[in-house]
Motif scaffolding. Structure first.
Motif, PDB file in Angstrom:
ATOM      1  N   UNK A 114      42.871  26.816 -35.295  1.00 29.44           N
ATOM      2  CA  UNK A 114      42.000  26.213 -34.301  1.00 29.44           C
ATOM      3  C   UNK A 114      41.052  25.294 -35.051  1.00 29.44           C
ATOM      4  N   UNK A 115      40.854  24.088 -34.552  1.00 28.25           N
ATOM      5  CA  UNK A 115      39.895  23.157 -35.156  1.00 28.25           C
ATOM      6  C   UNK A 115      38.643  23.157 -34.286  1.00 28.25           C
ATOM      7  N   UNK A 116      37.555  23.664 -34.839  1.00 31.65           N
ATOM      8  CA  UNK A 116      36.279  23.669 -34.135  1.00 31.65           C
ATOM      9  C   UNK A 116      35.709  22.252 -34.228  1.00 31.65           C
ATOM     10  N   UNK A 117      35.351  21.638 -33.098  1.00 31.47           N
ATOM     11  CA  UNK A 117      34.839  20.262 -33.144  1.00 31.47           C
ATOM     12  C   UNK A 117      33.663  20.104 -34.104  1.00 31.47           C
ATOM     13  N   UNK A 118      33.639  18.976 -34.781  1.00 30.06           N
ATOM     14  CA  UNK A 118      32.663  18.677 -35.823  1.00 30.06           C
ATOM     15  C   UNK A 118      31.224  18.899 -35.377  1.00 30.06           C
ATOM     16  N   UNK A 119      30.850  18.454 -34.201  1.00 29.18           N
ATOM     17  CA  UNK A 119      29.464  18.512 -33.751  1.00 29.18           C
ATOM     18  C   UNK A 119      29.027  19.836 -33.148  1.00 29.18           C
ATOM     19  N   UNK A 120      29.833  20.873 -33.272  1.00 28.43           N
ATOM     20  CA  UNK A 120      29.499  22.167 -32.673  1.00 28.43           C
ATOM     21  C   UNK A 120      28.301  22.792 -33.380  1.00 28.43           C
ATOM     22  N   UNK A 121      27.400  23.400 -32.596  1.00 26.05           N
ATOM     23  CA  UNK A 121      26.254  24.141 -33.127  1.00 26.05           C
ATOM     24  C   UNK A 121      26.749  25.199 -34.113  1.00 26.05           C
ATOM     25  N   UNK A 122      26.043  25.371 -35.219  1.00 25.80           N
ATOM     26  CA  UNK A 122      26.480  26.270 -36.291  1.00 25.80           C
ATOM     27  C   UNK A 122      26.687  27.711 -35.815  1.00 25.80           C
ATOM     28  N   UNK A 123      25.783  28.249 -35.013  1.00 24.10           N
ATOM     29  CA  UNK A 123      25.925  29.631 -34.547  1.00 24.10           C
ATOM     30  C   UNK A 123      27.151  29.780 -33.653  1.00 24.10           C
ATOM     31  N   UNK A 124      27.357  28.803 -32.784  1.00 25.47           N
ATOM     32  CA  UNK A 124      28.517  28.861 -31.893  1.00 25.47           C
ATOM     33  C   UNK A 124      29.808  28.660 -32.670  1.00 25.47           C
ATOM     34  N   UNK A 125      29.799  27.748 -33.636  1.00 23.62           N
ATOM     35  CA  UNK A 125      30.995  27.533 -34.455  1.00 23.62           C
ATOM     36  C   UNK A 125      31.362  28.818 -35.195  1.00 23.62           C
ATOM     37  N   UNK A 126      30.372  29.496 -35.734  1.00 23.05           N
ATOM     38  CA  UNK A 126      30.616  30.756 -36.440  1.00 23.05           C
ATOM     39  C   UNK A 126      31.224  31.786 -35.500  1.00 23.05           C
ATOM     40  N   UNK A 127      30.692  31.899 -34.282  1.00 23.51           N
ATOM     41  CA  UNK A 127      31.219  32.861 -33.312  1.00 23.51           C
ATOM     42  C   UNK A 127      32.677  32.549 -32.969  1.00 23.51           C
ATOM     43  N   UNK A 128      32.993  31.279 -32.775  1.00 24.65           N
ATOM     44  CA  UNK A 128      34.367  30.883 -32.463  1.00 24.65           C
ATOM     45  C   UNK A 128      35.291  31.233 -33.621  1.00 24.65           C
ATOM     46  N   UNK A 129      34.867  30.903 -34.830  1.00 28.53           N
ATOM     47  CA  UNK A 129      35.705  31.154 -36.003  1.00 28.53           C
ATOM     48  C   UNK A 129      35.949  32.643 -36.209  1.00 28.53           C
ATOM     49  N   UNK A 130      34.932  33.445 -36.037  1.00 26.81           N
ATOM     50  CA  UNK A 130      35.091  34.892 -36.210  1.00 26.81           C
ATOM     51  C   UNK A 130      36.012  35.470 -35.135  1.00 26.81           C
ATOM     52  N   UNK A 131      35.882  34.981 -33.912  1.00 26.58           N
ATOM     53  CA  UNK A 131      36.744  35.445 -32.829  1.00 26.58           C
ATOM     54  C   UNK A 131      38.192  35.050 -33.092  1.00 26.58           C
ATOM     55  N   UNK A 132      38.417  33.807 -33.498  1.00 27.09           N
ATOM     56  CA  UNK A 132      39.776  33.326 -33.766  1.00 27.09           C
ATOM     57  C   UNK A 132      40.432  34.091 -34.902  1.00 27.09           C
ATOM     58  N   UNK A 133      39.647  34.555 -35.860  1.00 25.35           N
ATOM     59  CA  UNK A 133      40.192  35.256 -37.026  1.00 25.35           C
ATOM     60  C   UNK A 133      40.331  36.762 -36.820  1.00 25.35           C
ATOM     61  N   UNK A 134      39.902  37.269 -35.672  1.00 29.27           N
ATOM     62  CA  UNK A 134      40.037  38.700 -35.403  1.00 29.27           C
ATOM     63  C   UNK A 134      41.516  39.069 -35.337  1.00 29.27           C
ATOM     64  N   UNK A 135      41.938  40.137 -36.021  1.00 27.55           N
ATOM     65  CA  UNK A 135      43.361  40.467 -36.114  1.00 27.55           C
ATOM     66  C   UNK A 135      44.079  40.623 -34.777  1.00 27.55           C
ATOM     67  N   UNK A 136      43.388  41.092 -33.763  1.00 27.37           N
ATOM     68  CA  UNK A 136      44.045  41.347 -32.478  1.00 27.37           C
ATOM     69  C   UNK A 136      43.767  40.259 -31.442  1.00 27.37           C
ATOM     70  N   UNK A 137      43.140  39.156 -31.836  1.00 15.79           N
ATOM     71  CA  UNK A 137      42.809  38.117 -30.879  1.00 15.79           C
ATOM     72  C   UNK A 137      44.038  37.324 -30.487  1.00 15.79           C
ATOM     73  N   UNK A 138      44.262  37.172 -29.184  1.00 15.13           N
ATOM     74  CA  UNK A 138      45.412  36.422 -28.672  1.00 15.13           C
ATOM     75  C   UNK A 138      44.983  35.280 -27.755  1.00 15.13           C
ATOM     76  N   UNK A 139      43.736  34.844 -27.887  1.00  9.81           N
ATOM     77  CA  UNK A 139      43.203  33.790 -27.027  1.00  9.81           C
ATOM     78  C   UNK A 139      43.847  32.440 -27.322  1.00  9.81           C
ATOM     79  N   UNK A 140      43.878  31.585 -26.308  1.00  6.68           N
ATOM     80  CA  UNK A 140      44.332  30.211 -26.503  1.00  6.68           C
ATOM     81  C   UNK A 140      43.211  29.419 -27.169  1.00  6.68           C
ATOM     82  N   UNK A 141      43.529  28.228 -27.656  1.00  7.95           N
ATOM     83  CA  UNK A 141      42.486  27.397 -28.264  1.00  7.95           C
ATOM     84  C   UNK A 141      41.421  27.030 -27.233  1.00  7.95           C
ATOM     85  N   UNK A 142      41.828  26.767 -25.998  1.00  6.13           N
ATOM     86  CA  UNK A 142      40.853  26.460 -24.947  1.00  6.13           C
ATOM     87  C   UNK A 142      39.924  27.641 -24.686  1.00  6.13           C
TER      88      UNK A 142
END
Length: 151
Positions: A114-142
């Motif tokens: 997943x590519x987190x958009x460049x201008x994303x707030x740091x706290x939100x970007x971190x939350x997205x990245x941690x969620x995407x990297x969770x071993x059981x996460x099956x969410x779409x990029x959207x």
């Protein structure tokens, strides 16, 4: 006579990253979901961003052969770049899923990030990245990026 095992990474060393990429990957092992982790680049210039990313991903994939990306989401990139004495193809497609890059190794392994958009707030970007990297996460990029927009 048994053929020797082909190891494309033997004798090959990726140059170290100039800057540590903002990257989170799911642990190795059986994967779930549509992405294998998330990457938050510093700019929309793929040619400038990808060398540091590949330096880190080559630890998991070995030598990298291709990076597939959505053409409309990055500054126009050359089709090939030289990294560590190896040519890596940068292939842009209109049908590549939005906000993703696919990195393919010479040995056949691949990672979809997943590519987190460049201008994303740091706290939100971190939350997205941690969620995407969770071993059981099956969410779409959207669905993953909705975390960045909520709140």
């Amino acid at each position: 006579m048994t053929q020797p095992e082909v190891r494309p990474s033997v004798g090959w060393k990726e140059p170290p990253p100039q800057a540590t990429p903002r990257l989170r990957l799911k642990p190795k092992g059986p994967q779930t979901g549509r992405v294998d982790g998330a990457w938050w680049p510093h700019s929309e210039d793929l040619e400038a961003e990808v060398p540091d990313l590949l330096a880190v991903l080559s630890i998991r994939l070995g030598p990298i052969s291709y990076v597939l990306y959505k053409m409309t989401e990055w500054v126009k990139a050359r089709g090939k770049i030289l990294i560590g004495g190896r040519t890596v193809r940068l292939d842009g497609y209109h049908r590549q899923p939005s906000n993703t890059v696919e990195v393919q190794g010479l040995g056949g392994g691949k990672l979809v990030l997943l590519v987190v958009p460049v201008g994303t707030d740091a706290d939100r970007a971190h939350a997205v990245m941690m969620t995407a990297a969770a071993p059981d996460n099956a969410s779409t990029s959207d669905e993953l990026l909705a975390v960045a927009l909520d709140g």
